[in-house]
Design a protein around this motif. Structure first.
Motif, PDB file in Angstrom:
ATOM      1  N   TYR A  60      11.133   0.297 -26.893  1.00 37.93           N
ATOM      2  CA  TYR A  60      10.104   0.225 -27.927  1.00 37.93           C
ATOM      3  C   TYR A  60      10.624   0.475 -29.344  1.00 37.93           C
ATOM      4  N   PRO A  61      11.526   1.444 -29.600  1.00 41.96           N
ATOM      5  CA  PRO A  61      12.016   1.634 -30.972  1.00 41.96           C
ATOM      6  C   PRO A  61      12.675   0.385 -31.558  1.00 41.96           C
ATOM      7  N   THR A  62      13.372  -0.386 -30.727  1.00 40.59           N
ATOM      8  CA  THR A  62      13.984  -1.617 -31.213  1.00 40.59           C
ATOM      9  C   THR A  62      12.917  -2.660 -31.523  1.00 40.59           C
ATOM     10  N   ILE A  63      11.914  -2.751 -30.655  1.00 43.02           N
ATOM     11  CA  ILE A  63      10.798  -3.662 -30.903  1.00 43.02           C
ATOM     12  C   ILE A  63      10.093  -3.302 -32.206  1.00 43.02           C
ATOM     13  N   ARG A  64       9.888  -2.031 -32.434  1.00 42.38           N
ATOM     14  CA  ARG A  64       9.237  -1.571 -33.666  1.00 42.38           C
ATOM     15  C   ARG A  64      10.118  -1.850 -34.879  1.00 42.38           C
ATOM     16  N   PHE A  65      11.429  -1.671 -34.740  1.00 42.09           N
ATOM     17  CA  PHE A  65      12.357  -1.939 -35.840  1.00 42.09           C
ATOM     18  C   PHE A  65      12.255  -3.396 -36.277  1.00 42.09           C
ATOM     19  N   TYR A  66      12.074  -4.284 -35.315  1.00 41.09           N
ATOM     20  CA  TYR A  66      11.959  -5.714 -35.629  1.00 41.09           C
ATOM     21  C   TYR A  66      10.516  -6.162 -35.849  1.00 41.09           C
ATOM     22  N   LYS A  67       9.612  -5.220 -35.876  1.00 41.06           N
ATOM     23  CA  LYS A  67       8.209  -5.486 -36.196  1.00 41.06           C
ATOM     24  C   LYS A  67       7.604  -6.561 -35.286  1.00 41.06           C
ATOM     25  N   CYS A  68       7.924  -6.465 -34.006  1.00 37.88           N
ATOM     26  CA  CYS A  68       7.372  -7.370 -33.004  1.00 37.88           C
ATOM     27  C   CYS A  68       6.196  -6.698 -32.299  1.00 37.88           C
ATOM     28  N   SER A  69       5.460  -7.468 -31.542  1.00 40.82           N
ATOM     29  CA  SER A  69       4.324  -6.927 -30.806  1.00 40.82           C
ATOM     30  C   SER A  69       4.781  -5.866 -29.815  1.00 40.82           C
ATOM     31  N   PRO A  70       4.113  -4.713 -29.792  1.00 35.64           N
ATOM     32  CA  PRO A  70       4.495  -3.650 -28.859  1.00 35.64           C
ATOM     33  C   PRO A  70       4.488  -4.105 -27.404  1.00 35.64           C
ATOM     34  N   TRP A  71       3.670  -5.100 -27.083  1.00 40.10           N
ATOM     35  CA  TRP A  71       3.595  -5.564 -25.696  1.00 40.10           C
ATOM     36  C   TRP A  71       4.902  -6.189 -25.237  1.00 40.10           C
ATOM     37  N   LEU A  72       5.730  -6.649 -26.183  1.00 37.96           N
ATOM     38  CA  LEU A  72       7.012  -7.232 -25.808  1.00 37.96           C
ATOM     39  C   LEU A  72       7.946  -6.203 -25.180  1.00 37.96           C
ATOM     40  N   ALA A  73       7.687  -4.931 -25.446  1.00 38.66           N
ATOM     41  CA  ALA A  73       8.528  -3.890 -24.850  1.00 38.66           C
ATOM     42  C   ALA A  73       8.430  -3.906 -23.332  1.00 38.66           C
ATOM     43  N   GLY A 101       0.811  -1.211   0.000  1.00 33.10           N
ATOM     44  CA  GLY A 101       0.000   0.000   0.000  1.00 33.10           C
ATOM     45  C   GLY A 101       0.845   1.261   0.000  1.00 33.10           C
ATOM     46  N   ASN A 102       2.094   1.134  -0.405  1.00 31.04           N
ATOM     47  CA  ASN A 102       3.014   2.270  -0.463  1.00 31.04           C
ATOM     48  C   ASN A 102       3.039   2.763  -1.903  1.00 31.04           C
ATOM     49  N   TRP A 103       2.254   3.781  -2.181  1.00 37.48           N
ATOM     50  CA  TRP A 103       2.091   4.236  -3.556  1.00 37.48           C
ATOM     51  C   TRP A 103       3.302   5.017  -4.073  1.00 37.48           C
ATOM     52  N   ALA A 104       4.105   5.546  -3.143  1.00 32.50           N
ATOM     53  CA  ALA A 104       5.327   6.217  -3.578  1.00 32.50           C
ATOM     54  C   ALA A 104       6.267   5.210  -4.248  1.00 32.50           C
ATOM     55  N   ILE A 105       6.404   4.032  -3.617  1.00 34.91           N
ATOM     56  CA  ILE A 105       7.240   2.982  -4.200  1.00 34.91           C
ATOM     57  C   ILE A 105       6.621   2.452  -5.489  1.00 34.91           C
ATOM     58  N   ALA A 106       5.308   2.208  -5.457  1.00 35.42           N
ATOM     59  CA  ALA A 106       4.634   1.636  -6.626  1.00 35.42           C
ATOM     60  C   ALA A 106       4.701   2.576  -7.827  1.00 35.42           C
ATOM     61  N   LEU A 107       4.424   3.845  -7.608  1.00 34.19           N
ATOM     62  CA  LEU A 107       4.399   4.790  -8.720  1.00 34.19           C
ATOM     63  C   LEU A 107       5.802   5.081  -9.245  1.00 34.19           C
ATOM     64  N   THR A 108       6.760   5.133  -8.330  1.00 34.62           N
ATOM     65  CA  THR A 108       8.139   5.347  -8.768  1.00 34.62           C
ATOM     66  C   THR A 108       8.625   4.148  -9.580  1.00 34.62           C
ATOM     67  N   GLY A 109       8.251   2.943  -9.116  1.00 37.53           N
ATOM     68  CA  GLY A 109       8.605   1.737  -9.860  1.00 37.53           C
ATOM     69  C   GLY A 109       7.950   1.706 -11.231  1.00 37.53           C
ATOM     70  N   LEU A 110       6.682   2.122 -11.289  1.00 31.58           N
ATOM     71  CA  LEU A 110       5.975   2.156 -12.564  1.00 31.58           C
ATOM     72  C   LEU A 110       6.630   3.141 -13.523  1.00 31.58           C
ATOM     73  N   LEU A 111       7.065   4.285 -12.999  1.00 30.48           N
ATOM     74  CA  LEU A 111       7.733   5.272 -13.845  1.00 30.48           C
ATOM     75  C   LEU A 111       9.018   4.701 -14.423  1.00 30.48           C
ATOM     76  N   GLY A 112       9.801   4.011 -13.576  1.00 31.69           N
ATOM     77  CA  GLY A 112      11.032   3.397 -14.069  1.00 31.69           C
ATOM     78  C   GLY A 112      10.756   2.344 -15.118  1.00 31.69           C
ATOM     79  N   TRP A 113       9.713   1.550 -14.902  1.00 35.29           N
ATOM     80  CA  TRP A 113       9.348   0.498 -15.860  1.00 35.29           C
ATOM     81  C   TRP A 113       8.911   1.112 -17.192  1.00 35.29           C
ATOM     82  N   LEU A 114       8.147   2.204 -17.116  1.00 34.71           N
ATOM     83  CA  LEU A 114       7.707   2.880 -18.328  1.00 34.71           C
ATOM     84  C   LEU A 114       8.884   3.496 -19.087  1.00 34.71           C
ATOM     85  N   LEU A 115       9.875   3.993 -18.354  1.00 39.30           N
ATOM     86  CA  LEU A 115      11.040   4.591 -19.017  1.00 39.30           C
ATOM     87  C   LEU A 115      11.816   3.533 -19.791  1.00 39.30           C
ATOM     88  N   MET A 116      12.014   2.355 -19.187  1.00 40.04           N
ATOM     89  CA  MET A 116      12.751   1.320 -19.912  1.00 40.04           C
ATOM     90  C   MET A 116      11.927   0.785 -21.078  1.00 40.04           C
TER      91      MET A 116
END
Length: 423
Positions: A373-386, A353-368
């Motif tokens: 994603y550009p490499t995934i798109r270059f190889y024409k793979c499903s965007p979800w693989l990113a 229930g610590n949203w500071a940790i959860a949201l910070t983790g989500l931000l880091g995950w979204l950044l990676m």
């Protein structure tokens, strides 16, 4: 405990911000050979050197693509049969006759591997020695599992000549068809670009040097300047070792005297009239190399299972770390910190229930995910693989550890039935 987890997450987030903003924009996938079509201003003599060991399954497609290049200048192919047992040379000869260019193919029977050489580089050395009788301006070093786009050589030569480059290399499009290829191959390219940001490689003022062995065009004078292939004769990651040798060298004599002396190079009506011409490849003493991606030239090598990809990575991952236990330890700590901490923090933050940790983790995950994603798109793979990069990074970490274990067990560097221990 929550404070420690949040601290680790903030550190991971800081690393990702640094990678995105200050690490050569490696994630952009914008260094591509085919982005700008260039015209040939001259016709240098080019000789391709293809080492081949038991490549009967792939050599027909690969060699056909080389012999059918649309390059209008003098071009010969030297295939070095590295003591194959599957009639590779016979298949190669048949292809040359099938496309009507038997005179353009020169098949060399490789001699026994001498001490102190890797098998591939010894084959390349033999090919270069044989090709030297044509006094080529450039050597095209390529592999027997590459299918070249018809315009690949023309683009490589045009880029080398017009941009005054000692070496031009492209990371060919790796095969990405099976489940494991789609999951892991784009990440292989992503990690390579992160390790060697292409913009840094292409900047003559940055010491970063790298190349991709599937397609390397190197000036003969540049190769001679560094002392030939023999200077990297024991290198397992030979493409990057060659790039480092070239970029760290100094272009002096060949700059003053003019790089190209063959009449075939200057025979084009539109070619420069003197070595000091602005578009001449000898117009600057600065050593410059270029590395990019190709969308059209492809690798034929299949990696249909986790085991085949695992072996491909484990063969040289510890070599990439210079066989250093300290660098290995840093990798085993750094990879989880960068790639695993963000998704773990999302889960832990939600449970606690610590949203500071959860949201910070989500931000880091979204950044990676954004970076991948550009490499995934270059190889024409499903965007979800990113979004799967954390799990992929975990697998690559295990492959790196296994690479070290193989080295300590004397099994490192195994390839084509040979094992190359570190001296």
């Amino acid at each position: 405990m929550g404070v420690i987890v949040l601290g680790l997450m903030l550190l991971s987030l800081t690393i990702w911000l640094g990678l995105l903003c200050f690490w050569g924009q490696f994630w952009r996938v914008d260094q591509q050979l085919e982005i700008e079509e260039t015209q040939l201003e001259s016709l240098p003599v080019v000789c391709a050197v293809v080492p081949a060991r038991n490549e009967a399954d792939l050599i027909s497609t690969s060699l056909r693509s080389l012999l059918l290049q649309d390059y209008p200048g003098s071009f010969n192919v030297f295939l070095v049969d590295d003591r194959s047992t599957d009639r590779t040379a016979n298949f190669a000869e048949g292809v040359a006759h099938a496309v009507g260019k038997p005179e353009q193919l020169h098949i060399i029977s490789g001699v026994s591997l001498p001490p102190g050489w890797s098998g591939k580089l010894w084959a390349v050395e033999q090919g270069i020695n044989s090709a030297s009788k044509f006094a080529p301006d450039y050597f095209l070093l390529t592999d027997a599992d590459i299918e070249h786009d018809p315009g690949n050589l023309r683009r490589l030569v045009a880029k080398a000549v017009q941009e005054d480059l000692d070496m031009v290399s492209v990371m060919v499009r790796l095969r990405c068809e099976s489940f494991w290829e789609k999951l892991l191959i784009p990440a292989f390219v992503f990690f390579f670009q992160k390790l060697y940001p292409f913009r840094w490689v292409n900047n003559p003022n940055n010491p970063t040097a790298a190349a991709a062995g599937g397609s390397i065009l190197i000036a003969r004078e540049a190769l001679e300047r560094i002392g030939g292939i023999q200077v990297i004769r024991q290198a397992l990651i030979d493409d990057c070792a060659l790039a480092q040798s070239v970029k760290s060298s100094e272009r002096v004599g060949d700059w003053e005297s003019g790089r190209h002396s063959n009449s075939s190079f200057s025979s084009s009506p539109s070619s420069p009239s003197s070595p000091s011409s602005p578009s001449s490849p000898s117009s600057s003493p600065t050593v410059r190399i270029w590395l990019g991606l190709s969308t059209l030239t492809c690798s034929l090598r299949p990696y249909d299972s986790l085991a085949t990809i695992w072996d491909m990575v484990a063969r040289s991952a510890y070599t990439q770390l210079n066989y250093s236990p300290l660098l290995l330890l840093g990798t085993l700590v750094g990879m989880p910190l960068i790639y695993l901490v963000p998704p773990v923090c999302v889960i832990l933050g939600a449970i606690w229930g610590n949203w500071a940790i959860a949201l910070t983790g989500l931000l880091g995950w979204l950044l990676m995910t954004f970076a991948y994603y550009p490499t995934i798109r270059f190889y024409k793979c499903s965007p979800w693989l990113a979004f799967s990069l954390p799990a992929i990074a975990f697998l690559y970490t295990l492959m790196t550890l296994d690479s070290a274990l193989r080295h300590w067990q004397g099994r490192g560097g195994a390839w084509k039935g040979r094992v190359y221990p570190v001296k």
